[in-house]
Design a protein around this motif. Sequence first.
Motif, short mmCIF file in Angstrom:
data_model
loop_
_atom_site.label_atom_id
_atom_site.label_comp_id
_atom_site.label_asym_id
_atom_site.label_seq_id
_atom_site.Cartn_x
_atom_site.Cartn_y
_atom_site.Cartn_z
N SER A 239 0.92 -1.29 0.09
CA SER A 239 0.12 0.03 -0.16
C SER A 239 0.68 1.32 -0.05
O SER A 239 0.43 2.25 -0.42
CB SER A 239 -0.80 -0.04 1.25
OG SER A 239 0.00 0.17 2.27
N GLY A 240 2.18 1.06 0.51
CA GLY A 240 2.81 2.41 0.78
C GLY A 240 2.14 3.60 1.88
O GLY A 240 2.79 4.67 1.57
N VAL A 241 1.24 3.21 2.50
CA VAL A 241 0.62 4.20 3.22
C VAL A 241 0.95 3.90 4.82
O VAL A 241 0.58 5.07 5.53
CB VAL A 241 -0.72 4.51 2.95
CG1 VAL A 241 -0.68 4.84 1.46
CG2 VAL A 241 -1.49 3.36 3.05
N ASN A 242 1.02 2.94 5.24
CA ASN A 242 1.32 2.68 6.59
C ASN A 242 2.15 3.65 7.15
O ASN A 242 3.33 3.87 6.81
CB ASN A 242 1.80 1.41 7.09
CG ASN A 242 0.59 0.42 7.09
OD1 ASN A 242 -0.57 0.58 6.73
ND2 ASN A 242 0.78 -0.97 6.77
N SER A 243 1.91 4.07 8.58
CA SER A 243 2.63 5.09 9.09
C SER A 243 4.20 4.71 9.24
O SER A 243 5.12 5.45 9.13
CB SER A 243 2.20 5.46 10.63
OG SER A 243 2.77 6.38 11.23
N VAL A 244 4.44 3.57 9.61
CA VAL A 244 5.81 3.00 10.00
C VAL A 244 6.74 3.08 8.82
O VAL A 244 7.75 3.42 8.72
CB VAL A 244 5.92 1.75 10.67
CG1 VAL A 244 5.43 0.46 9.90
CG2 VAL A 244 7.19 1.34 11.45
N ILE A 245 5.81 2.86 7.67
CA ILE A 245 6.52 2.54 6.24
C ILE A 245 7.19 4.13 6.04
O ILE A 245 8.27 4.44 5.47
CB ILE A 245 5.65 1.91 5.59
CG1 ILE A 245 5.66 0.55 5.51
CG2 ILE A 245 6.47 2.11 3.91
CD1 ILE A 245 6.98 -0.37 5.60
N VAL A 246 6.16 4.91 5.90
CA VAL A 246 6.31 6.37 5.63
C VAL A 246 7.32 6.99 6.40
O VAL A 246 8.20 7.75 6.14
CB VAL A 246 5.17 7.31 5.48
CG1 VAL A 246 5.26 8.54 5.32
CG2 VAL A 246 4.30 6.49 4.44
#
Length: 263
Positions: free
Chosen positions: A133-140
């Motif tokens: 998804s590229g949108v999870n908080s920890v990823i961003v």
Amino acid sequence: MSVDSVNASGFAREGLDALNRIAASAQAGRAGQSAQDEVRRAAELIAHCVRTDGVIQAFGTGHSQALVLELAGRAGGLVPTNRLSIADLVLYGGDAPSVLDDPLLERKPGVAERIYDLAEPRPEDLFVIISNSGVNSVIVEMALRAKERGHRVLAITSLSHTRAVPASHPSGRKLADIADVVLDNAAPRGDALLPLPGGGSVCALSTLTGVMLVQMAVAEAASLLLAAGVRPPVYVSANVPGGFEGNLELETRYAGRIRRTAS
């Protein structure tokens, strides 16, 4: 797609079609028919990292961790690779194992910064961040942290999915907005490939195509290193004679910078 396609042959057909599209795109780029050969650009980041004595820091959550394992510490893969994980909070950060029981942990602020700090990366390290998804908080947050500290960021994500959902990080940004290079895994919104009658879909695609992209990028990086007169530092299977001992010797160059655990 009809209900008759919800079967093994239907997934094989659609999955292979996605893989063939990815392969054809990379081949077109190599032939000069495409100005945006993202696999080639990804390989250049990887090769540069290896040549400058950097470590490839790979991070993902959920099922994206499968691609982290595909990149970090496997036979035929590059030695200077390190697996970052939310579990690092427990393994290296001293948190109680119960912290991992929180299903929303990857959405909490500050988690990625702690994981980053525990790894103690060097400026020459490359970050490979994987999220469908590229949108999870920890990823961003991890992507932002890496960029703030001067690292290059390579993303593997689904552009179809990330364009179809709103940003959830307070910055309003998504992984694809932050990365220097983005590899599109060609997965549909929601990842599952075969539509079911009455709604919903079955059989996720992103791991299959993500593995293809990871290995294509590593192969291309190896080609670039060989062209520059550099032998790629790669693992041999530990299950062949001398493999384990040879791998340990290669790892000494990166002592204290790469983690190799039993899992």
